[in-house]
Write a protein that holds these residues in place. Structure first.
Motif, PDB file in Angstrom:
ATOM      1  N   SER A  23      35.074  53.846  69.238  1.00  0.00           N
ATOM      2  CA  SER A  23      34.286  53.737  67.672  1.00  0.00           C
ATOM      3  C   SER A  23      32.771  53.272  68.290  1.00  0.00           C
ATOM      4  O   SER A  23      31.995  53.334  67.345  1.00  0.00           O
ATOM      5  CB  SER A  23      34.822  52.688  67.083  1.00  0.00           C
ATOM      6  N   TRP A  71      46.716  56.484  63.565  1.00  0.00           N
ATOM      7  CA  TRP A  71      46.957  56.375  61.787  1.00  0.00           C
ATOM      8  C   TRP A  71      47.667  55.194  61.422  1.00  0.00           C
ATOM      9  O   TRP A  71      48.807  55.090  62.018  1.00  0.00           O
ATOM     10  CB  TRP A  71      47.700  57.771  61.655  1.00  0.00           C
ATOM     11  N   GLY A  72      47.072  54.373  60.885  1.00  0.00           N
ATOM     12  CA  GLY A  72      47.487  53.006  60.241  1.00  0.00           C
ATOM     13  C   GLY A  72      48.058  52.357  61.170  1.00  0.00           C
ATOM     14  O   GLY A  72      47.438  52.001  62.344  1.00  0.00           O
ATOM     15  N   LYS A  73      49.473  51.839  61.117  1.00  0.00           N
ATOM     16  CA  LYS A  73      50.108  50.879  62.057  1.00  0.00           C
ATOM     17  C   LYS A  73      51.224  51.766  62.824  1.00  0.00           C
ATOM     18  O   LYS A  73      52.011  51.099  63.313  1.00  0.00           O
ATOM     19  CB  LYS A  73      50.378  49.757  61.137  1.00  0.00           C
ATOM     20  N   SER A  81      48.640  59.423  66.431  1.00  0.00           N
ATOM     21  CA  SER A  81      47.552  60.070  65.706  1.00  0.00           C
ATOM     22  C   SER A  81      48.435  61.147  64.685  1.00  0.00           C
ATOM     23  O   SER A  81      49.697  61.497  64.777  1.00  0.00           O
ATOM     24  CB  SER A  81      47.258  61.052  66.871  1.00  0.00           C
ATOM     25  N   VAL A  82      47.732  61.302  63.557  1.00  0.00           N
ATOM     26  CA  VAL A  82      48.213  62.206  62.767  1.00  0.00           C
ATOM     27  C   VAL A  82      48.850  63.656  63.196  1.00  0.00           C
ATOM     28  O   VAL A  82      49.854  64.166  62.658  1.00  0.00           O
ATOM     29  CB  VAL A  82      47.167  62.440  61.720  1.00  0.00           C
ATOM     30  N   ILE A 117      50.176  61.594  53.239  1.00  0.00           N
ATOM     31  CA  ILE A 117      48.852  62.007  53.452  1.00  0.00           C
ATOM     32  C   ILE A 117      48.521  63.099  52.781  1.00  0.00           C
ATOM     33  O   ILE A 117      47.448  63.252  52.039  1.00  0.00           O
ATOM     34  CB  ILE A 117      48.511  62.110  55.040  1.00  0.00           C
ATOM     35  N   LYS A 158      35.233  56.290  60.983  1.00  0.00           N
ATOM     36  CA  LYS A 158      36.659  56.168  60.259  1.00  0.00           C
ATOM     37  C   LYS A 158      37.646  57.130  60.751  1.00  0.00           C
ATOM     38  O   LYS A 158      38.797  57.094  60.941  1.00  0.00           O
ATOM     39  CB  LYS A 158      36.645  56.059  58.849  1.00  0.00           C
ATOM     40  N   SER A 164      38.572  56.969  64.518  1.00  0.00           N
ATOM     41  CA  SER A 164      39.699  55.750  64.488  1.00  0.00           C
ATOM     42  C   SER A 164      41.234  56.269  64.023  1.00  0.00           C
ATOM     43  O   SER A 164      42.068  56.053  64.588  1.00  0.00           O
ATOM     44  CB  SER A 164      39.325  54.313  64.120  1.00  0.00           C
ATOM     45  N   GLU A 165      41.216  56.899  62.960  1.00  0.00           N
ATOM     46  CA  GLU A 165      42.282  57.233  62.311  1.00  0.00           C
ATOM     47  C   GLU A 165      43.091  58.499  62.901  1.00  0.00           C
ATOM     48  O   GLU A 165      44.055  58.630  62.873  1.00  0.00           O
ATOM     49  CB  GLU A 165      42.040  57.452  60.791  1.00  0.00           C
TER      50      GLU A 165
END
Length: 123
Positions: free
Chosen positions: A21, A54-56, A60-61, A74, A46, A49-50
């Motif tokens: 970041s 992704w989240g916890k 990655s998505v 999502i 954002k 980083s996501e």
């Protein structure tokens, strides 16, 4: 991390989310062309980083299953946000289509055709 053994082969795995970041050394360029738009730095950070984690979930998505509950949540949010913002009623579908302007120009005459119009042509 569960990926610590990959850092020799894939240098990005040796970076922490904090390092990812950090702002770039060069100054940002503003794109005023048609199509992609300039985004605020906080939005880009954002997304960066996501995209990495992704989240916890620790992935990655792009690495998660498109049938999994995490991705489906999502997908549902992506549809509900514009529906709420633009007040799109439930009797309309929200479609996400690729193709840009070329596809849109093709879609206009096709949407004006009746189902009985066989072999419709457009210039």
């Amino acid at each position: 991390t569960p990926f610590h053994h990959l850092h020799r082969h894939f240098p990005i795995f040796s970076l922490t989310p904090l390092e990812l970041s950090k702002p770039h050394e060069k100054e940002s360029v503003f794109n005023f062309a048609a199509g992609p738009a300039t985004l605020p730095p906080n939005v880009l950070k954002k997304a960066q980083s996501e995209l990495y984690i992704w989240g916890k979930l620790g992935m990655s998505v792009m690495e998660m299953s498109h049938r999994g509950k995490d991705f489906l949540s999502i997908s549902q949010k992506v549809e509900s946000d514009p529906r709420e913002l633009l007040k799109i009623s439930e009797n309309y579908e929200v479609l996400f289509l690729q193709g840009g302007a070329t596809s849109q120009f093709s879609a206009i005459p096709l949407n004006l055709c009746k189902p009985s119009d066989r072999g419709a042509k457009a210039l």
